[in-house]
Design a protein around this motif. Structure first.
Motif, PDB file in Angstrom:
ATOM      1  N   GLN A   1       0.835  -1.202   0.000  1.00  0.00           N
ATOM      2  CA  GLN A   1       0.000   0.000   0.000  1.00  0.00           C
ATOM      3  C   GLN A   1       0.865   1.246   0.000  1.00  0.00           C
ATOM      4  OE1 GLN A   1      -3.409   0.403   0.021  1.00  0.00           O
ATOM      5  NE2 GLN A   1      -3.753  -1.795  -0.224  1.00  0.00           N
ATOM      6  N   VAL A   2       0.396   2.247  -0.708  1.00  0.00           N
ATOM      7  CA  VAL A   2       1.079   3.541  -0.763  1.00  0.00           C
ATOM      8  C   VAL A   2       0.056   4.608  -0.413  1.00  0.00           C
ATOM      9  CG1 VAL A   2       2.258   5.211  -2.232  1.00  0.00           C
ATOM     10  CG2 VAL A   2       2.711   2.762  -2.518  1.00  0.00           C
ATOM     11  N   GLN A   3       0.432   5.506   0.446  1.00  0.00           N
ATOM     12  CA  GLN A   3      -0.425   6.632   0.802  1.00  0.00           C
ATOM     13  C   GLN A   3       0.193   7.915   0.245  1.00  0.00           C
ATOM     14  OE1 GLN A   3       0.711   4.495   3.561  1.00  0.00           O
ATOM     15  NE2 GLN A   3      -0.983   3.201   2.843  1.00  0.00           N
ATOM     16  N   LEU A   4      -0.674   8.773  -0.306  1.00  0.00           N
ATOM     17  CA  LEU A   4      -0.228  10.016  -0.931  1.00  0.00           C
ATOM     18  C   LEU A   4      -1.037  11.183  -0.379  1.00  0.00           C
ATOM     19  CD1 LEU A   4      -0.184   8.707  -4.617  1.00  0.00           C
ATOM     20  CD2 LEU A   4       1.784   8.925  -3.098  1.00  0.00           C
ATOM     21  N   VAL A   5      -0.350  12.261  -0.035  1.00  0.00           N
ATOM     22  CA  VAL A   5      -1.016  13.451   0.480  1.00  0.00           C
ATOM     23  C   VAL A   5      -0.490  14.673  -0.261  1.00  0.00           C
ATOM     24  CG1 VAL A   5      -1.484  14.893   2.490  1.00  0.00           C
ATOM     25  CG2 VAL A   5      -1.318  12.400   2.757  1.00  0.00           C
ATOM     26  N   GLU A   6      -1.396  15.346  -0.976  1.00  0.00           N
ATOM     27  CA  GLU A   6      -1.012  16.556  -1.705  1.00  0.00           C
ATOM     28  C   GLU A   6      -1.180  17.782  -0.818  1.00  0.00           C
ATOM     29  OE1 GLU A   6      -3.432  14.122  -4.857  1.00  0.00           O
ATOM     30  OE2 GLU A   6      -3.629  14.680  -2.757  1.00  0.00           O
ATOM     31  N   SER A   7      -0.419  18.806  -1.157  1.00  0.00           N
ATOM     32  CA  SER A   7      -0.566  20.101  -0.501  1.00  0.00           C
ATOM     33  C   SER A   7      -0.060  21.183  -1.444  1.00  0.00           C
ATOM     34  CB  SER A   7       0.208  20.141   0.818  1.00  0.00           C
ATOM     35  OG  SER A   7       1.591  19.927   0.602  1.00  0.00           O
ATOM     36  N   GLY A   8      -0.425  22.422  -1.140  1.00  0.00           N
ATOM     37  CA  GLY A   8       0.107  23.548  -1.893  1.00  0.00           C
ATOM     38  C   GLY A   8      -0.851  24.235  -2.826  1.00  0.00           C
ATOM     39  N   GLY A   9      -2.066  23.726  -2.951  1.00  0.00           N
ATOM     40  CA  GLY A   9      -3.025  24.373  -3.837  1.00  0.00           C
ATOM     41  C   GLY A   9      -3.513  25.695  -3.263  1.00  0.00           C
ATOM     42  N   GLY A  10      -4.281  26.413  -4.064  1.00  0.00           N
ATOM     43  CA  GLY A  10      -4.830  27.681  -3.592  1.00  0.00           C
ATOM     44  C   GLY A  10      -5.319  28.540  -4.729  1.00  0.00           C
ATOM     45  N   LEU A  11      -5.581  29.800  -4.397  1.00  0.00           N
ATOM     46  CA  LEU A  11      -6.055  30.783  -5.373  1.00  0.00           C
ATOM     47  C   LEU A  11      -4.879  31.653  -5.792  1.00  0.00           C
ATOM     48  CD1 LEU A  11      -8.341  32.294  -6.852  1.00  0.00           C
ATOM     49  CD2 LEU A  11      -8.664  33.637  -4.758  1.00  0.00           C
TER      50      LEU A  11
ATOM     51  N   GLY B   1       4.371   4.537   3.135  1.00  0.00           N
ATOM     52  CA  GLY B   1       3.976   3.145   2.925  1.00  0.00           C
ATOM     53  C   GLY B   1       5.049   2.401   2.146  1.00  0.00           C
ATOM     54  N   SER B   2       4.632   1.624   1.179  1.00  0.00           N
ATOM     55  CA  SER B   2       5.550   0.782   0.399  1.00  0.00           C
ATOM     56  C   SER B   2       6.247   1.615  -0.686  1.00  0.00           C
ATOM     57  CB  SER B   2       4.794  -0.384  -0.220  1.00  0.00           C
ATOM     58  OG  SER B   2       4.184  -1.183   0.764  1.00  0.00           O
ATOM     59  N   ILE B   3       7.107   2.515  -0.257  1.00  0.00           N
ATOM     60  CA  ILE B   3       7.773   3.434  -1.175  1.00  0.00           C
ATOM     61  C   ILE B   3       8.637   2.687  -2.175  1.00  0.00           C
ATOM     62  CG2 ILE B   3       9.323   5.398  -1.349  1.00  0.00           C
ATOM     63  CD1 ILE B   3       6.703   6.028   0.036  1.00  0.00           C
ATOM     64  N   SER B   4       9.312   1.651  -1.723  1.00  0.00           N
ATOM     65  CA  SER B   4      10.238   0.931  -2.594  1.00  0.00           C
ATOM     66  C   SER B   4       9.541   0.243  -3.754  1.00  0.00           C
ATOM     67  CB  SER B   4      11.025  -0.095  -1.784  1.00  0.00           C
ATOM     68  OG  SER B   4      10.141  -1.044  -1.202  1.00  0.00           O
ATOM     69  N   SER B   5       8.226   0.073  -3.664  1.00  0.00           N
ATOM     70  CA  SER B   5       7.493  -0.605  -4.735  1.00  0.00           C
ATOM     71  C   SER B   5       7.087   0.339  -5.862  1.00  0.00           C
ATOM     72  CB  SER B   5       6.238  -1.271  -4.168  1.00  0.00           C
ATOM     73  OG  SER B   5       5.270  -0.303  -3.807  1.00  0.00           O
ATOM     74  N   ILE B   6       7.235   1.635  -5.649  1.00  0.00           N
ATOM     75  CA  ILE B   6       6.779   2.612  -6.642  1.00  0.00           C
ATOM     76  C   ILE B   6       7.686   2.607  -7.866  1.00  0.00           C
ATOM     77  CG2 ILE B   6       6.366   5.049  -7.105  1.00  0.00           C
ATOM     78  CD1 ILE B   6       5.674   5.374  -4.145  1.00  0.00           C
ATOM     79  N   ARG B   7       7.084   2.438  -9.038  1.00  0.00           N
ATOM     80  CA  ARG B   7       7.843   2.476 -10.285  1.00  0.00           C
ATOM     81  C   ARG B   7       7.857   3.873 -10.893  1.00  0.00           C
ATOM     82  NH1 ARG B   7       5.740  -1.286 -14.538  1.00  0.00           N
ATOM     83  NH2 ARG B   7       3.722  -0.648 -13.757  1.00  0.00           N
ATOM     84  N   GLY B   8       6.791   4.607 -10.705  1.00  0.00           N
ATOM     85  CA  GLY B   8       6.703   5.941 -11.269  1.00  0.00           C
ATOM     86  C   GLY B   8       5.613   6.725 -10.579  1.00  0.00           C
ATOM     87  N   MET B   9       5.673   8.030 -10.733  1.00  0.00           N
ATOM     88  CA  MET B   9       4.673   8.910 -10.126  1.00  0.00           C
ATOM     89  C   MET B   9       4.276   9.970 -11.136  1.00  0.00           C
ATOM     90  SD  MET B   9       6.162   9.365  -6.256  1.00  0.00           S
ATOM     91  CE  MET B   9       4.614  10.030  -5.629  1.00  0.00           C
ATOM     92  N   GLY B  10       3.141  10.586 -10.880  1.00  0.00           N
ATOM     93  CA  GLY B  10       2.688  11.609 -11.797  1.00  0.00           C
ATOM     94  C   GLY B  10       1.697  12.552 -11.171  1.00  0.00           C
ATOM     95  N   TRP B  11       1.470  13.644 -11.866  1.00  0.00           N
ATOM     96  CA  TRP B  11       0.444  14.625 -11.503  1.00  0.00           C
ATOM     97  C   TRP B  11      -0.650  14.614 -12.565  1.00  0.00           C
ATOM     98  CZ3 TRP B  11       0.089  17.155  -6.988  1.00  0.00           C
ATOM     99  CH2 TRP B  11       1.233  17.246  -6.195  1.00  0.00           C
ATOM    100  N   TYR B  12      -1.878  14.546 -12.107  1.00  0.00           N
ATOM    101  CA  TYR B  12      -3.054  14.632 -12.965  1.00  0.00           C
ATOM    102  C   TYR B  12      -3.860  15.862 -12.539  1.00  0.00           C
ATOM    103  CZ  TYR B  12      -2.395   9.729 -14.405  1.00  0.00           C
ATOM    104  OH  TYR B  12      -1.906   8.552 -14.921  1.00  0.00           O
ATOM    105  N   ARG B  13      -4.735  16.297 -13.422  1.00  0.00           N
ATOM    106  CA  ARG B  13      -5.667  17.353 -13.050  1.00  0.00           C
ATOM    107  C   ARG B  13      -7.030  17.077 -13.669  1.00  0.00           C
ATOM    108  NH1 ARG B  13      -3.274  22.646 -16.318  1.00  0.00           N
ATOM    109  NH2 ARG B  13      -3.814  21.965 -18.454  1.00  0.00           N
ATOM    110  N   GLN B  14      -8.042  17.558 -12.963  1.00  0.00           N
ATOM    111  CA  GLN B  14      -9.407  17.375 -13.418  1.00  0.00           C
ATOM    112  C   GLN B  14     -10.172  18.668 -13.214  1.00  0.00           C
ATOM    113  OE1 GLN B  14     -11.521  14.084 -11.610  1.00  0.00           O
ATOM    114  NE2 GLN B  14     -12.925  13.967 -13.344  1.00  0.00           N
ATOM    115  N   ALA B  15     -10.570  19.268 -14.319  1.00  0.00           N
ATOM    116  CA  ALA B  15     -11.382  20.480 -14.274  1.00  0.00           C
ATOM    117  C   ALA B  15     -12.852  20.078 -14.203  1.00  0.00           C
ATOM    118  CB  ALA B  15     -11.115  21.333 -15.505  1.00  0.00           C
ATOM    119  N   PRO B  16     -13.720  20.966 -13.728  1.00  0.00           N
ATOM    120  CA  PRO B  16     -15.146  20.643 -13.621  1.00  0.00           C
ATOM    121  C   PRO B  16     -15.734  20.191 -14.956  1.00  0.00           C
ATOM    122  CG  PRO B  16     -14.668  22.656 -12.441  1.00  0.00           C
ATOM    123  CD  PRO B  16     -13.417  22.294 -13.177  1.00  0.00           C
ATOM    124  N   GLY B  17     -16.390  19.057 -14.940  1.00  0.00           N
ATOM    125  CA  GLY B  17     -17.038  18.551 -16.135  1.00  0.00           C
ATOM    126  C   GLY B  17     -16.114  17.888 -17.137  1.00  0.00           C
TER     127      GLY B  17
END
Length: 115
Positions: A1-11, A26-42
Protein backbone atom coordinates in the motif's frame (compact mmCIF):
# COMPACT_ATOMS: atom_id res chain seq x y z
CA UNK A 1 0.00 0.00 0.00
CA UNK A 2 1.08 3.54 -0.76
CA UNK A 3 -0.43 6.63 0.80
CA UNK A 4 -0.23 10.02 -0.93
CA UNK A 5 -1.02 13.45 0.48
CA UNK A 6 -1.01 16.56 -1.70
CA UNK A 7 -0.57 20.10 -0.50
CA UNK A 8 0.11 23.55 -1.89
CA UNK A 9 -3.03 24.37 -3.84
CA UNK A 10 -4.83 27.68 -3.59
CA UNK A 11 -6.05 30.78 -5.37
CA UNK A 12 -3.51 32.46 -7.62
CA UNK A 13 -3.69 35.28 -10.14
CA UNK A 14 -3.02 34.58 -13.78
CA UNK A 15 0.66 34.88 -14.55
CA UNK A 16 1.68 33.78 -11.08
CA UNK A 17 3.45 30.66 -9.90
CA UNK A 18 2.57 27.83 -7.57
CA UNK A 19 4.23 24.71 -6.22
CA UNK A 20 2.40 21.55 -5.25
CA UNK A 21 3.80 18.79 -3.08
CA UNK A 22 2.91 15.12 -2.78
CA UNK A 23 4.20 13.25 0.25
CA UNK A 24 4.36 9.48 -0.14
CA UNK A 25 4.41 6.89 2.61
CA UNK A 26 3.98 3.14 2.92
CA UNK A 27 5.55 0.78 0.40
CA UNK A 28 7.77 3.43 -1.17
CA UNK A 29 10.24 0.93 -2.59
CA UNK A 30 7.49 -0.61 -4.74
CA UNK A 31 6.78 2.61 -6.64
CA UNK A 32 7.84 2.48 -10.29
CA UNK A 33 6.70 5.94 -11.27
CA UNK A 34 4.67 8.91 -10.13
CA UNK A 35 2.69 11.61 -11.80
CA UNK A 36 0.44 14.62 -11.50
CA UNK A 37 -3.05 14.63 -12.96
CA UNK A 38 -5.67 17.35 -13.05
CA UNK A 39 -9.41 17.38 -13.42
CA UNK A 40 -11.38 20.48 -14.27
CA UNK A 41 -15.15 20.64 -13.62
CA UNK A 42 -17.04 18.55 -16.14
CA UNK A 43 -13.87 17.16 -17.69
CA UNK A 44 -11.96 13.93 -17.38
CA UNK A 45 -8.83 13.52 -15.31
CA UNK A 46 -5.74 14.06 -17.46
CA UNK A 47 -2.07 13.35 -16.89
CA UNK A 48 -0.01 16.54 -16.97
CA UNK A 49 3.43 15.33 -15.86
CA UNK A 50 5.14 12.13 -14.84
CA UNK A 51 8.48 11.05 -13.45
CA UNK A 52 9.99 7.59 -13.40
CA UNK A 53 11.89 5.98 -10.57
CA UNK A 54 15.05 6.85 -12.46
CA UNK A 55 14.07 10.50 -12.79
CA UNK A 56 12.96 10.62 -16.42
CA UNK A 57 10.19 13.16 -16.91
CA UNK A 58 7.37 13.60 -19.38
CA UNK A 59 4.84 16.38 -19.87
CA UNK A 60 1.56 16.92 -21.63
CA UNK A 61 1.98 19.22 -24.61
CA UNK A 62 -0.36 21.77 -23.05
CA UNK A 63 1.94 22.35 -20.07
CA UNK A 64 5.43 21.99 -21.53
CA UNK A 65 7.63 24.91 -20.62
CA UNK A 66 5.43 25.96 -17.68
CA UNK A 67 5.22 22.86 -15.48
CA UNK A 68 8.20 21.20 -13.81
CA UNK A 69 7.93 17.87 -12.03
CA UNK A 70 10.60 16.73 -9.60
CA UNK A 71 11.04 14.40 -6.67
CA UNK A 72 13.15 14.24 -3.54
CA UNK A 73 13.76 10.55 -2.99
CA UNK A 74 15.30 11.12 0.43
CA UNK A 75 12.13 12.85 1.67
CA UNK A 76 9.69 10.76 -0.43
CA UNK A 77 8.11 13.93 -1.82
CA UNK A 78 7.17 14.74 -5.39
CA UNK A 79 6.72 18.32 -6.53
CA UNK A 80 4.98 20.16 -9.33
CA UNK A 81 6.06 23.72 -9.97
CA UNK A 82 3.80 25.75 -12.21
CA UNK A 83 4.82 29.03 -13.83
CA UNK A 84 2.78 31.49 -15.87
CA UNK A 85 -0.52 30.19 -14.54
CA UNK A 86 -3.54 30.51 -16.78
CA UNK A 87 -7.24 30.44 -15.90
CA UNK A 88 -7.48 27.16 -17.84
CA UNK A 89 -5.08 25.60 -15.31
CA UNK A 90 -7.91 25.75 -12.77
CA UNK A 91 -8.57 22.19 -11.64
CA UNK A 92 -8.19 19.72 -8.84
CA UNK A 93 -4.66 18.37 -9.02
CA UNK A 94 -4.01 14.78 -7.99
CA UNK A 95 -0.78 12.93 -7.49
CA UNK A 96 -0.56 9.27 -8.36
CA UNK A 97 1.92 6.47 -7.80
CA UNK A 98 2.18 3.26 -9.75
CA UNK A 99 3.69 -0.04 -8.67
CA UNK A 100 3.54 -3.41 -10.42
CA UNK A 101 -0.16 -3.99 -9.99
CA UNK A 102 -1.84 -0.89 -8.58
CA UNK A 103 -2.29 2.84 -8.97
CA UNK A 104 -2.59 4.91 -5.83
CA UNK A 105 -4.15 8.37 -5.64
CA UNK A 106 -3.98 11.30 -3.32
CA UNK A 107 -7.07 13.19 -2.23
CA UNK A 108 -6.41 16.10 -4.57
CA UNK A 109 -5.69 19.77 -4.06
CA UNK A 110 -7.62 22.61 -5.67
CA UNK A 111 -5.81 25.14 -7.83
CA UNK A 112 -7.85 28.16 -8.90
CA UNK A 113 -6.40 30.77 -11.25
CA UNK A 114 -8.15 34.12 -11.43
CA UNK A 115 -7.97 36.28 -14.53
Amino acid sequence: QVQLVESGGGLVQAGGSLSLSCAASGSISSIRGMGWYRQAPGKKRDLVASITRGGDTNYADSVKGRFTISRDNAKNIMYLHIDSLKPEDTAVYYCAAVNFDSTYWGQGTQVTVSS
